[in-house]
Design a protein around this motif. Structure first.
Motif, PDB file in Angstrom:
ATOM      1  N   THR A 101     105.935 -23.420 111.018  1.00 28.36           N
ATOM      2  CA  THR A 101     106.355 -22.021 110.823  1.00 28.36           C
ATOM      3  C   THR A 101     106.419 -21.614 109.351  1.00 28.36           C
ATOM      4  O   THR A 101     106.663 -20.451 109.050  1.00 28.36           O
ATOM      5  N   ASP A 102     106.218 -22.561 108.437  1.00 22.74           N
ATOM      6  CA  ASP A 102     106.245 -22.221 107.012  1.00 22.74           C
ATOM      7  C   ASP A 102     105.064 -21.314 106.667  1.00 22.74           C
ATOM      8  O   ASP A 102     103.969 -21.455 107.221  1.00 22.74           O
ATOM      9  N   SER A 103     105.286 -20.415 105.715  1.00 12.22           N
ATOM     10  CA  SER A 103     104.198 -19.551 105.249  1.00 12.22           C
ATOM     11  C   SER A 103     103.674 -20.067 103.907  1.00 12.22           C
ATOM     12  O   SER A 103     104.398 -20.720 103.146  1.00 12.22           O
ATOM     13  N   PRO A 104     102.411 -19.776 103.573  1.00  6.65           N
ATOM     14  CA  PRO A 104     101.870 -20.163 102.267  1.00  6.65           C
ATOM     15  C   PRO A 104     102.688 -19.589 101.116  1.00  6.65           C
ATOM     16  O   PRO A 104     102.845 -20.238 100.072  1.00  6.65           O
ATOM     17  N   GLU A 105     103.212 -18.372 101.308  1.00 10.72           N
ATOM     18  CA  GLU A 105     104.012 -17.748 100.252  1.00 10.72           C
ATOM     19  C   GLU A 105     105.300 -18.535  99.995  1.00 10.72           C
ATOM     20  O   GLU A 105     105.742 -18.678  98.850  1.00 10.72           O
ATOM     21  N   GLU A 106     105.905 -19.057 101.071  1.00 15.47           N
ATOM     22  CA  GLU A 106     107.131 -19.834 100.916  1.00 15.47           C
ATOM     23  C   GLU A 106     106.854 -21.163 100.211  1.00 15.47           C
ATOM     24  O   GLU A 106     107.614 -21.590  99.338  1.00 15.47           O
ATOM     25  N   HIS A 107     105.761 -21.801 100.579  1.00 11.59           N
ATOM     26  CA  HIS A 107     105.392 -23.036  99.890  1.00 11.59           C
ATOM     27  C   HIS A 107     105.103 -22.768  98.421  1.00 11.59           C
ATOM     28  O   HIS A 107     105.513 -23.549  97.540  1.00 11.59           O
ATOM     29  N   ALA A 108     104.407 -21.688  98.150  1.00 12.49           N
ATOM     30  CA  ALA A 108     104.076 -21.349  96.759  1.00 12.49           C
ATOM     31  C   ALA A 108     105.333 -21.078  95.954  1.00 12.49           C
ATOM     32  O   ALA A 108     105.448 -21.491  94.781  1.00 12.49           O
ATOM     33  N   PHE A 109     106.302 -20.389  96.572  1.00  7.98           N
ATOM     34  CA  PHE A 109     107.560 -20.128  95.863  1.00  7.98           C
ATOM     35  C   PHE A 109     108.253 -21.440  95.502  1.00  7.98           C
ATOM     36  O   PHE A 109     108.717 -21.616  94.376  1.00  7.98           O
ATOM     37  N   LEU A 110     108.349 -22.369  96.473  1.00  3.02           N
ATOM     38  CA  LEU A 110     109.053 -23.616  96.217  1.00  3.02           C
ATOM     39  C   LEU A 110     108.343 -24.457  95.155  1.00  3.02           C
ATOM     40  O   LEU A 110     108.992 -25.067  94.294  1.00  3.02           O
ATOM     41  N   ARG A 111     107.026 -24.483  95.189  1.00  2.58           N
ATOM     42  CA  ARG A 111     106.290 -25.230  94.160  1.00  2.58           C
ATOM     43  C   ARG A 111     106.584 -24.652  92.781  1.00  2.58           C
ATOM     44  O   ARG A 111     106.852 -25.383  91.815  1.00  2.58           O
ATOM     45  N   ASP A 112     106.523 -23.339  92.683  1.00  2.00           N
ATOM     46  CA  ASP A 112     106.786 -22.687  91.397  1.00  2.00           C
ATOM     47  C   ASP A 112     108.234 -22.898  90.962  1.00  2.00           C
ATOM     48  O   ASP A 112     108.507 -23.148  89.782  1.00  2.00           O
ATOM     49  N   TYR A 113     109.162 -22.819  91.911  1.00  2.00           N
ATOM     50  CA  TYR A 113     110.582 -22.996  91.603  1.00  2.00           C
ATOM     51  C   TYR A 113     110.844 -24.398  91.050  1.00  2.00           C
ATOM     52  O   TYR A 113     111.570 -24.571  90.064  1.00  2.00           O
ATOM     53  N   CYS A 114     110.235 -25.387  91.692  1.00  2.00           N
ATOM     54  CA  CYS A 114     110.442 -26.768  91.238  1.00  2.00           C
ATOM     55  C   CYS A 114     109.820 -27.003  89.867  1.00  2.00           C
ATOM     56  O   CYS A 114     110.443 -27.604  88.972  1.00  2.00           O
ATOM     57  N   GLU A 115     108.611 -26.549  89.697  1.00  2.00           N
ATOM     58  CA  GLU A 115     107.877 -26.876  88.476  1.00  2.00           C
ATOM     59  C   GLU A 115     108.308 -26.034  87.280  1.00  2.00           C
ATOM     60  O   GLU A 115     108.351 -26.539  86.152  1.00  2.00           O
ATOM     61  N   ASN A 116     108.661 -24.783  87.511  1.00  2.00           N
ATOM     62  CA  ASN A 116     108.952 -23.890  86.381  1.00  2.00           C
ATOM     63  C   ASN A 116     110.419 -23.555  86.191  1.00  2.00           C
ATOM     64  O   ASN A 116     110.811 -23.117  85.109  1.00  2.00           O
ATOM     65  N   THR A 117     111.242 -23.755  87.224  1.00  2.00           N
ATOM     66  CA  THR A 117     112.687 -23.533  87.086  1.00  2.00           C
ATOM     67  C   THR A 117     113.436 -24.859  86.992  1.00  2.00           C
ATOM     68  O   THR A 117     114.262 -25.041  86.096  1.00  2.00           O
ATOM     69  N   LEU A 118     113.130 -25.769  87.913  1.00  2.00           N
ATOM     70  CA  LEU A 118     113.802 -27.066  87.897  1.00  2.00           C
ATOM     71  C   LEU A 118     113.106 -28.080  86.996  1.00  2.00           C
ATOM     72  O   LEU A 118     113.701 -29.077  86.609  1.00  2.00           O
ATOM     73  N   HIS A 119     111.841 -27.825  86.692  1.00  2.00           N
ATOM     74  CA  HIS A 119     111.045 -28.702  85.819  1.00  2.00           C
ATOM     75  C   HIS A 119     110.939 -30.121  86.377  1.00  2.00           C
ATOM     76  O   HIS A 119     111.100 -31.110  85.659  1.00  2.00           O
ATOM     77  N   VAL A 120     110.663 -30.202  87.672  1.00  2.00           N
ATOM     78  CA  VAL A 120     110.386 -31.484  88.315  1.00  2.00           C
ATOM     79  C   VAL A 120     109.121 -31.321  89.157  1.00  2.00           C
ATOM     80  O   VAL A 120     108.819 -30.228  89.631  1.00  2.00           O
ATOM     81  N   PRO A 121     108.348 -32.405  89.353  1.00  2.00           N
ATOM     82  CA  PRO A 121     107.161 -32.305  90.204  1.00  2.00           C
ATOM     83  C   PRO A 121     107.532 -32.057  91.653  1.00  2.00           C
ATOM     84  O   PRO A 121     108.622 -32.416  92.104  1.00  2.00           O
TER      85      PRO A 121
END
Length: 556
Positions: A384-404
């Motif tokens: 049920t995940d959407s591509p937009e939700e996955h993209a948000f989490l990837r960006d959040y981790c890499e650019n806000t949390l600074h973890v892979p």
């Protein structure tokens, strides 16, 4: 899609001797339990002392929700992915308790195409380890009561017996009892009760002992109660330690099984993380480190519980440290933390996902900044995940949390769905010292405050009158500087299950302090947490069955 149990029952398992040979094991070091299970000689840890240790990868997660996180599934999938990459990897997991299997949570053998098998055996009686632990626990209880009946040479106060009986089942009816009724010949009447086996101190000792001698010494240090003069009485004084260790001798050898992709897995010990220390046995982890170049292990529930105890208790006592920590999250679970209704979890909503991602942020910061560990986030994918939700989490981790961050699709694809995660984890592996939450030897109350403030982010800690009294007694008897194991709800950083995401400005209340002298820690009971769970209105047991051919159904 097929159910977990259908996938497991259709799997083509190889003989357990073939799995053992992958690790260079044969002969008397492998004791088969049928065709697909075996015990491995725990003494191999000492025999292989000169062999370099493999790197430990700790799998943990965000605060659990009814939406599901999939920590064990991701652990199995990551190990299978590393196996596909021709890495010498060993999976090291806990044994499931019958309580959740028949209750609400279900089994603990992974899911989909990332499972350890034979899943029915693993989720039910397996090799009998938990029953041996329950028997050892209850032998001690019987010997304490018999000592009192036979003259009470140790002057034990029946009103101050702290040792409970246990059973590996959710049974709220057994929490508080009065037993010894029926006249003098039937014992001494007193208040009593049961814990679930995975909350027993014997389980904690079993999982922290380094060898049989250490196991027996720890069992002897168990405090079972107090004399009329207020002095602690131990299992050693009662004379039970040797017989208890004898009951646990065979169980102490780790269990060897395989994943669906034939990756070796050691499954051993099973304390809950919300009421105990939540990690598999030290002996199995050390053995895996000697047999593999990489060890994938997990700690129970969210990182505030399992990972904190893995690092502050298990690693401190065992002298080990992970080379990386993986925090598992799902889009659905994070939206739950953001306030999404259960019925709407499958509907894309980046705004609620962003709100709930604060829970992920706090767990990542704790692992990286508080403990000093390299961290990677695994997004456990749901259909049920959407591509937009996955993209948000990837960006959040890499650019806000600074973890892979990596998308894990191991449930649907097995090890092939974990290759991205495996590559990201291999990139961050690094040997670092753990920055413990509190100093070794810190006063118990200070250690509790440090965990509550640094990990949970509580603004204050309150001790109930009962907890304050117990603290004073711990200090008087020389137990006031042990590590702490906090028993609290798994659903929140706080002791209130309804405070989701990343709450601030709350007070943690210590309701009771329970000494586990043999395990070497003090349990701090917070909120309404129970060491004997109850069954839900519609327990999973209602759906579990077996047909005339012995085929089990309803396990998930």
């Amino acid at each position: 899609m097929k159910s977990d149990i259908q996938i497991a029952q259709e799997a083509a398992l190889v003989p357990i001797e073939d799995i053992a040979r992958q690790l260079g094991l044969e002969g008397e070091d492998v004791i088969p339990y049928g065709r697909t299970k075996a015990k491995v000689n725990h003494r191999l840890v000492k025999k292989l002392a000169d062999r370099a240790d493999g790197k430990v990868i700790l799998m943990t997660a965000i605060s659990p929700t009814p939406a599901g996180e999939g920590k064990t599934t991701t652990s199995v999938g990551l190990a299978d992915a590393l196996h596909r990459m021709d890495k010498r990897v060993v999976l090291a997991l806990r044994e499931p308790s019958l309580g959740p299997v028949f209750g609400v949570k279900g089994g603990a053998a992974g899911g989909g195409y990332a499972q350890v098998v034979p899943m029915e055996d693993i989720n039910l009686h397996f090799t009998g380890d938990l029953h041996a632990i329950g028997a050892a626990n209850n032998l001690l209880a019987a010997m304490v009561d018999n000592h009192i009946y036979q003259g009470n040479a140790l002057n034990i106060d029946p009103r101050r017996i702290t040792w409970k009986r246990c059973v590996d089942m959710n049974d709220r009816q057994l929490r508080f009892l009065v037993d010894g009724l029926g006249g003098k010949v039937n014992g001494t009447p007193r208040e009593d009760g049961f814990d679930i086996t995975v909350a027993s101190e014997v389980m904690a000792i079993f999982c922290l002992a380094g060898d049989l001698a250490d196991l027996k010494a720890r069992l002897a240090r168990i405090v079972v109660g107090y004399t009329y003069d207020g002095a602690p009485v131990t299992a050693g004084q009662v004379g039970a330690a040797g017989a208890m260790a004898a009951l646990l001798k065979d169980a102490f050898d780790p269990n060897l099984v395989q994943t669906l992709e034939h990756t070796p897995a050691l499954i051993h010990g099973g304390p809950f993380a919300n009421i105990a220390h939540g990690c598999n046995s030290v002996i199995a982890t050390r053995l895996a480190m000697k047999l593999g170049d990489y060890v994938v292990t997990e700690a129970g529930f969210g990182a505030d519980l399992g990972a904190e105890k893995f690092l502050d208790i298990k690693c401190r006592m065992a002298g080990i440290a992970p080379a990386a920590v993986v925090v598992v999250a799902t889009v659905r679970a994070l939206k739950h933390h953001g306030g999404c209704a259960k019925a709407d979890l499958g509907t894309p909503d980046v705004a609620l996902l962003a709100k709930g991602a604060e829970n992920l942020r706090r767990h990542v910061e704790n692992m990286r900044d508080a403990f000093g560990m390299p961290v990677c986030v695994a997004i456990n994918a749901f259909p049920t995940d959407s591509p937009e939700e996955h993209a948000f989490l990837r960006d959040y981790c890499e650019n806000t949390l600074h973890v892979p961050c990596a998308l894990s699709e191991v449930f649907a694809k097995g090890g092939a769905g974990g290759l991205e995660l495996a590559e990201k984890v291999l990139d961050i592996l690094e040997d670092r010292p753990i920055r413990y939450t509190y100093e070794t030897g810190a006063p118990v109350d200070q250690a509790i405050r440090d965990v509550c403030r640094k990990i949970y982010r509580a603004s204050g800690v309150a001790f109930s009158p009962a907890a304050a009294k117990a603290l004073a007694e711990l200090q008087k008897n020389g137990f006031g500087h042990l590590p702490v194991c906090i028993a609290k709800t798994q659903y929140s950083f706080s002791d209130n299950a309804k405070l989701l995401a990343a709450p601030d400005d709350f007070t943690m209340t210590v309701r009771d302090l329970r000494l586990s002298a043999g395990a070497g820690f003090v349990v701090a009971v917070m909120g309404s947490i129970m060491t004997m769970p109850g069954l839900p209105k519609a327990p999973a047991a209602l759906n579990i069955d077996v047909d005339e051919n012995g085929v089990i159904s309803g396990l998930f």
